[in-house]
Design a protein around this motif. Structure first.
Motif, short mmCIF file in Angstrom:
data_model
loop_
_atom_site.label_atom_id
_atom_site.label_comp_id
_atom_site.label_asym_id
_atom_site.label_seq_id
_atom_site.Cartn_x
_atom_site.Cartn_y
_atom_site.Cartn_z
N TRP A 62 58.33 42.50 43.30
CA TRP A 62 56.87 42.90 42.49
C TRP A 62 56.24 43.35 43.79
N GLY A 63 55.36 44.31 43.30
CA GLY A 63 54.11 44.73 44.37
C GLY A 63 52.88 43.90 43.99
N GLN A 64 52.01 44.07 44.98
CA GLN A 64 50.75 43.19 44.84
C GLN A 64 49.74 43.85 43.97
N GLY A 65 49.78 45.19 43.36
CA GLY A 65 49.06 45.66 42.49
C GLY A 65 48.03 46.61 42.93
N THR A 66 47.47 47.79 41.95
CA THR A 66 46.48 48.28 42.15
C THR A 66 45.71 48.38 40.89
N GLN A 67 44.39 48.43 41.31
CA GLN A 67 43.38 48.25 39.91
C GLN A 67 42.90 49.60 39.59
N VAL A 68 43.22 49.79 38.08
CA VAL A 68 42.69 50.85 37.31
C VAL A 68 41.50 50.45 36.53
N THR A 69 40.34 50.99 36.77
CA THR A 69 39.39 50.78 35.82
C THR A 69 38.79 51.95 35.05
N VAL A 70 38.69 51.81 33.85
CA VAL A 70 38.32 52.95 33.01
C VAL A 70 37.05 52.69 32.16
N SER A 71 36.08 53.35 32.36
CA SER A 71 34.82 53.26 31.85
C SER A 71 34.55 54.34 30.74
N SER A 72 33.87 53.73 29.67
CA SER A 72 33.48 54.50 28.51
C SER A 72 32.13 55.41 28.50
#
Length: 123
Positions: free
Chosen positions: A113-123
């Protein structure tokens, strides 16, 4: 040493697009099934998409028709094209590698597994 490094996460508005990438090293990339998973705060980890060594794919119901998983075995890189993003897509996205006979969204099939990358979607 196996290493998976995600990139491409960002903050975007609903309806936008992102392309995540996962650079793999330390193993024979083309021999492993690859997958994308995500986890939002307070929620369980969710399988997003997976691809086997032949290029066959599977997707979670919530992303079908919007996300596309692909792999470039010459660059040892996994991709996730995300289109028509929704606020509910907000999460940390992880790539994973494992052995499989067919593409699977079961996290138990993935060993690395990798460490992750953040995705944030705003309305």
């Amino acid at each position: 040493q196996v290493q998976l490094v995600e990139s491409g996460g960002a903050s975007v508005q609903a309806g936008g697009s992102l392309r995540l990438a996962c650079a793999a090293s330390g193993y024979t990339y083309s021999s492993y099934c690859m997958g994308w998973f995500r986890q939002a705060p307070g929620k369980e980890r969710e399988g997003v998409a997976a691809i086997d060594t032949y290029g066959s794919t599977t997707y979670g119901d919530s992303v079908k028709g919007r996300f596309t998983i692909s792999r470039d075995n010459t660059k040892n890189t996994l991709y996730l094209q995300e289109n028509s993003l929704k606020p509910e897509d907000t999460a940390m996205y992880y790539c994973a590698a494992g052995f499989c006979n067919y593409p699977s969204l079961s996290s138990a099939r993935f060993r690395y597994w990798g460490q992750g990358t953040q995705v944030t979607v705003s309305s």
